[in-house]
Design an enzyme around this catalytic site. Structure first.
Site, PDB file in Angstrom:
ATOM      1  N   GLU A  68       7.023  51.534  -3.950  1.00  0.00           N
ATOM      2  CA  GLU A  68       7.330  51.569  -5.379  1.00  0.00           C
ATOM      3  C   GLU A  68       7.000  52.924  -5.982  1.00  0.00           C
ATOM      4  O   GLU A  68       7.740  53.447  -6.820  1.00  0.00           O
ATOM      5  CB  GLU A  68       6.565  50.451  -6.101  1.00  0.00           C
TER       6      GLU A  68
ATOM      7  N   LYS B 162       9.686  55.310  -7.918  1.00  0.00           N
ATOM      8  CA  LYS B 162       9.496  55.805  -9.281  1.00  0.00           C
ATOM      9  C   LYS B 162       9.678  57.312  -9.340  1.00  0.00           C
ATOM     10  O   LYS B 162      10.304  57.847 -10.258  1.00  0.00           O
ATOM     11  CB  LYS B 162       8.096  55.439  -9.785  1.00  0.00           C
TER      12      LYS B 162
ATOM     13  N   TRP C 220       5.321  33.766 -30.094  1.00  0.00           N
ATOM     14  CA  TRP C 220       5.833  33.177 -28.851  1.00  0.00           C
ATOM     15  C   TRP C 220       4.664  32.431 -28.229  1.00  0.00           C
ATOM     16  O   TRP C 220       3.672  33.025 -27.837  1.00  0.00           O
ATOM     17  CB  TRP C 220       6.345  34.273 -27.916  1.00  0.00           C
TER      18      TRP C 220
ATOM     19  N   ASN D  63      -1.590  39.718 -32.247  1.00  0.00           N
ATOM     20  CA  ASN D  63      -0.850  39.898 -31.000  1.00  0.00           C
ATOM     21  C   ASN D  63      -1.842  40.239 -29.901  1.00  0.00           C
ATOM     22  O   ASN D  63      -2.763  41.022 -30.125  1.00  0.00           O
ATOM     23  CB  ASN D  63       0.146  41.065 -31.098  1.00  0.00           C
ATOM     24  N   GLY D  64      -1.662  39.686 -28.703  1.00  0.00           N
ATOM     25  CA  GLY D  64      -2.516  40.055 -27.583  1.00  0.00           C
ATOM     26  C   GLY D  64      -3.320  38.885 -27.069  1.00  0.00           C
ATOM     27  O   GLY D  64      -2.930  37.722 -27.193  1.00  0.00           O
TER      28      GLY D  64
ATOM     29  N   HIS E 170       4.854  57.898  14.057  1.00  0.00           N
ATOM     30  CA  HIS E 170       6.162  57.573  14.621  1.00  0.00           C
ATOM     31  C   HIS E 170       7.292  58.337  13.938  1.00  0.00           C
ATOM     32  O   HIS E 170       8.429  57.855  13.890  1.00  0.00           O
ATOM     33  CB  HIS E 170       6.405  56.068  14.533  1.00  0.00           C
TER      34      HIS E 170
ATOM     35  N   CYS F 109       4.990  38.493 -29.599  1.00  0.00           N
ATOM     36  CA  CYS F 109       4.762  38.200 -31.008  1.00  0.00           C
ATOM     37  C   CYS F 109       5.062  39.417 -31.881  1.00  0.00           C
ATOM     38  O   CYS F 109       5.039  40.551 -31.424  1.00  0.00           O
ATOM     39  CB  CYS F 109       3.327  37.765 -31.220  1.00  0.00           C
TER      40      CYS F 109
ATOM     41  N   GLU G 191      13.352  58.232  -8.949  1.00  0.00           N
ATOM     42  CA  GLU G 191      14.173  57.818 -10.086  1.00  0.00           C
ATOM     43  C   GLU G 191      14.134  58.803 -11.239  1.00  0.00           C
ATOM     44  O   GLU G 191      15.175  59.115 -11.828  1.00  0.00           O
ATOM     45  CB  GLU G 191      13.702  56.451 -10.603  1.00  0.00           C
TER      46      GLU G 191
ATOM     47  N   LYS H  14      19.836  50.547 -16.639  1.00  0.00           N
ATOM     48  CA  LYS H  14      18.746  49.584 -16.711  1.00  0.00           C
ATOM     49  C   LYS H  14      19.074  48.310 -15.960  1.00  0.00           C
ATOM     50  O   LYS H  14      18.228  47.758 -15.255  1.00  0.00           O
ATOM     51  CB  LYS H  14      18.431  49.267 -18.175  1.00  0.00           C
TER      52      LYS H  14
ATOM     53  N   ARG I  85      12.220  39.938 -30.565  1.00  0.00           N
ATOM     54  CA  ARG I  85      11.115  39.916 -29.616  1.00  0.00           C
ATOM     55  C   ARG I  85      10.933  38.536 -28.985  1.00  0.00           C
ATOM     56  O   ARG I  85      10.222  38.408 -27.993  1.00  0.00           O
ATOM     57  CB  ARG I  85       9.818  40.323 -30.334  1.00  0.00           C
TER      58      ARG I  85
END
Length: 603
Positions: free
Chosen positions: A475, A479, A74, A98-99, A498, A2, A482, A598, A27
Site C-alpha cells: 500500500e 500511494k 448518524w 461529533n466524534g 530473490h 454527523c 499514485e 476516484k 454527510r
C-alpha cells in the site's frame, strides 16, 4: 458523519439553522435537532428521520432565538431515535458533538448527577460534566480547559450555556470551522453548512476553543488567546471542504481518528465490551472466505487474511477483481465471498459479483456508499463510516476497511468459539485505543515531513515488510506511485534476495516496515543486507523496534506501541503521510493525480 452548526445573531436564527442543516445532509444522518436560549432557559427540539420531521415539529411547536446550535446525527452509539438525537442538555448546558468519547464510562462513574442521564450515547456525559465544572465556580474558559483535560478521544463540540449569551466551539481531533458575518457569527463542522451565510471562515486547530459573540470571536488554546487565519472562500463545495488543509488528501489523513471512532461506535457496545454487529452470514458454518477487491482495497484484504486465519482458523483466498472472473472458479457450500470497495461502483468488482451470484454463492460487501451498486447486489452489506473521501488516493477509506475487516474476523472467531469472551473483551479494549493512537501518530507528522524532504528526488523506492506489514508495504508503494509518480515497489522482505536486492544502491531509498512482533528480527536481518550494500534505510517501527534498528537506519519513524492486531491500522498513517509530503515537495497534483479517477467505473 454527523454535522454541527451554530449561529449567534441579532435576529431570529431558527429558519437559517434549518437551511444550514439541509446543507449538511450530504454527510448522511438519521436524526436532527437544535437548541436555543430564551430568558436564560435552554429550549431544544429533536426528531428522528429526515430534517423535514424536525421542520414539522417546529411548525407545530415553534421556538425563537438569536443564539443556537444544531446537529445532524448518524447513529453509532445508541439507536437512531429522538432520545439519542442531539443536542443533549442539562438545565445549564446544551451540546452537540461529533466524534467519540473513549472514557465516557469512567466519566459516568464520577458524575454526581449521573442519574439524570437519559440517552444511550457517549455524548450526553459532556453536558453533565461541563455543568459540574460550572457549578463548582469555574468560568467558561477554565471549565473548557478542564473539559479538554478530562475527555479522551477525538471530538468537535458546539456548546450553549444558559446564563451566557455566547456560542462556544471546541475542537480536539475532529474538524470545526468558524464563520464570520455581519452582526452574526457561526460555527460548522464543515464549510458546506456555512456556505449560505459567509465566505469568511477560519479553522480551529487541535485543542482550540472559541467563544463567539454577535460582533466578536475569541479563540483560545491552553488558556491563551490565539489567532487563526481567516480564509476568504468561494461558494464552490469542492473549494470549501478542505477544512484549512491545502489538499483533501491531507485533510482525510487527519480525519482518520474520527472515522475510526465512528466505525468503532457502530460495531462495539462500549458498555459490555462486546460486538453489536448483526449478520446472518458471518456464523460458525463458514469454512472458507474469498475476498475480491481492487487496488488499495485489495491490500486491506491481504492484511485481513492474517486476522481471519488467526482469530477464526479458516483459510482465506484473495484475488483482484480484474483477474478473478477470468479463471475457472469453483465455490464450496460453506464459502463466503467478500467484496470490498470504497465507492461501491468499481466496475471490475461489480462484474465479479454479478458472475458469482449466478453460482448461488453467499456474497457480502464492505462499501462506503449505502446506495451503491455493490451494496444493492450483495446478500449482506456493511458500511464503513469514512464519510466522503474526495482525494483520489484512498486514506481513511483504507483504514476504515481494515477496521471493519478486523471486527468481522473477531466476530467470526467468537462464532466459532476460537475467541473466548475474555479474549473478545481484551481485543475490544485494544480497538478502543486506536483513535488515540492514530492522533498521537499524526501529531508527529513533522518527522515524516523531514524524511520526505530528504528522499523526494529519488527515482525508485523499495518498501519491505513481512506478514501484515508486507501488505502495508504494498500500500505504501501504491500511494507513492499514485501521487508522486515515483516508481516504487512493495516486496515481502524475505524475497529481497530473490531479485530486488540487485536494485539496491545509495540512490534507492528502502522503506522497512517492521513493528515489534515475532518476525521483527527476520525483517531486521533483511534490512541489514540492504545496509551492507550502501542502501539508505528508512525504518517505520515502534519504540521498542527503534532501539534495535537504530544502528542501520538513516531515518526512523516510531509509532506508539500497541497490540499486534492493531499495528497495521497505525502503520498505515506514516506511509500515507510520507507519500503525501513527497508529492508536495515534488509539486504534483496530490488530489487529482494524472490518469487516475476516484471511482473506476470501467473495466
Amino acid at each position: 458523519m454527523c454535522g454541527i452548526l451554530g449561529i449567534i445573531s441579532k435576529k431570529d436564527i431558527i429558519t437559517a439553522m434549518i437551511d444550514g442543516l439541509k446543507k449538511l445532509a450530504y454527510r448522511g444522518y438519521d436524526s436532527s435537532g437544535l437548541a436555543t436560549i430564551n430568558d436564560k432557559t435552554i429550549i431544544k427540539r429533536r426528531a428522528s428521520g429526515k430534517i423535514e420531521n424536525l421542520e414539522k415539529l417546529l411548525e407545530h411547536d415553534p421556538i425563537k432565538g438569536n443564539l443556537g446550535i444544531a446537529h445532524t446525527r448518524w447513529a453509532t452509539h445508541g439507536a437512531p431515535n429522538e432520545i439519542n438525537a442531539h443536542p443533549h442538555a442539562t438545565s445549564k448546558v446544551a451540546i452537540v458533538h461529533n466524534g467519540i468519547i473513549e472514557n465516557y464510562k469512567d466519566i459516568i462513574a464520577e458524575l454526581k448527577n449521573k442519574n439524570l442521564l437519559n440517552s444511550e450515547t457517549d455524548s450526553e456525559v459532556i453536558a453533565h460534566l461541563l455543568t459540574n465544572f460550572l457549578e463548582e465556580g469555574f468560568d467558561i474558559n477554565k471549565s473548557i480547559m478542564k473539559l479538554l483535560e478530562k475527555l479522551k478521544g477525538a471530538f468537535a463540540l458546539g456548546i450553549l450555556i444558559s446564563n451566557e449569551n455566547k456560542l462556544i466551539a471546541v475542537r480536539k481531533g475532529s474538524p470545526l470551522a468558524i464563520g464570520y458575518g455581519e452582526n452574526q457569527n457561526y460555527i460548522g463542522s464543515d464549510a458546506v453548512g456555512l456556505a449560505p451565510y459567509t465566505k469568511k471562515i477560519s479553522y480551529l486547530e487541535d485543542g482550540d476553543w472559541a467563544v463567539l459573540d454577535v460582533d466578536k470571536v475569541e479563540i483560545f488554546n491552553q488558556g491563551k488567546l490565539v489567532n487563526r487565519d481567516i480564509n476568504i472562500t468561494s461558494i464552490s463545495r469542492l473549494s470549501i471542504e478542505k477544512g484549512g488543509f491545502k489538499h483533501y488528501m491531507h485533510k482525510e489523513i487527519h480525519e482518520q481518528p474520527t472515522a475510526i471512532g465512528e466505525t468503532l461506535k457502530s460495531f462495539i457496545d462500549l458498555d459490555t465490551k462486546s460486538l453489536k454487529l448483526n449478520s446472518k452470514l458471518f456464523n460458525e458454518s463458514i469454512s472458507r472466505i474469498t475476498m475480491i477487491a481492487c487496488g488499495t482495497s485489495s491490500y486491506a484484504c491481504k492484511v485481513a487474511r492474517f486476522w481471519f486465519e488467526k482469530l477464526a482458523g479458516i483459510p482465506v483466498h484473495i484475488d483482484i477483481a480484474s483477474e478473478y472472473r477470468y479463471r475457472n472458479i469453483t465455490h464450496s457450500d460453506n464459502e463466503l465471498v467478500l467484496f470490498i470497495s470504497q465507492s461501491g461502483e468499481t466496475r471490475d468488482t461489480i462484474a465479479c459479483l454479478e458472475e458469482i451470484k449466478k453460482t448461488g454463492a453467499k456474497t457480502f460487501s464492505i462499501v462506503n456508499v449505502s446506495e451503491s451498486s455493490i451494496a444493492r447486489l450483495s446478500d449482506e452489506t456493511i458500511l464503513t463510516l469514512a464519510g466522503p473521501e474526495i482525494g483520489v488516493a484512498s486514506t481513511k477509506a483504507f483504514t476504515t476497511q481494515l477496521f471493519t475487516l478486523l471486527i468481522l474476523a473477531v466476530k467470526l472467531g467468537v462464532a466459532k468459539n476460537k475467541v473466548s469472551p475474555d479474549e473478545e473483551k481484551t481485543i475490544i479494549d485494544d480497538l478502543i485505543e486506536v483513535p488515540s493512537l492514530m492522533t498521537k501518530t499524526l501529531n508527529n507528522e513533522d518527522k515524516i515531513r523531514n524524511i520526505a524532504s530528504e528522499i523526494y528526488t529519488a527515482r525508485d523506492v523499495l518498501y519491505l515488510g513481512r506478514g501484515e506489514a508486507h501488505a502495508i508495504a504494498l500500500e505504501g508503494a501504491l500511494k507513492l506511485k499514485e501521487i508522486s509518480y515515483i516508481h516504487a515497489e512493495g516486496y515481502a522482505a524475505g524475497e529481497l534476495k530473490h531479485g530486488p536486492i540487485a536494485l539496491v544502491d545509495e540512490n534507492v531509498p528502502v522503506i522497512g516496515i517492521l513493528p515489534t512482533n515475532k518476525i521483527f528480527n527476520k525483517t531486521a536481518s533483511n534490512l541489514a543486507e540492504v545496509y551492507a550494500r550502501g542502501g539508505k534505510i528508512i525504518s517505520i517501527t515502534d519504540q521498542k523496534g527503534a532501539k534495535k534498528i537504530n544502528d542501520i537506519s538513516s531515518y526512523i519513524f516510531s509509532i506508539e506501541e500497541c497490540s499486534e492486531l492493531c499495528q497495521p491500522l497505525i502503520l498505515a498513517l506514516p506511509i500515507q503521510l510520507l507519500a503525501y509530503h513527497i508529492a508536495v515537495f515534488k509539486g504534483t497534483d496530490v488530489d487529482q493525480p494524472r490518469n487516475l479517477a476516484k471511482s473506476v467505473t470501467v473495466e
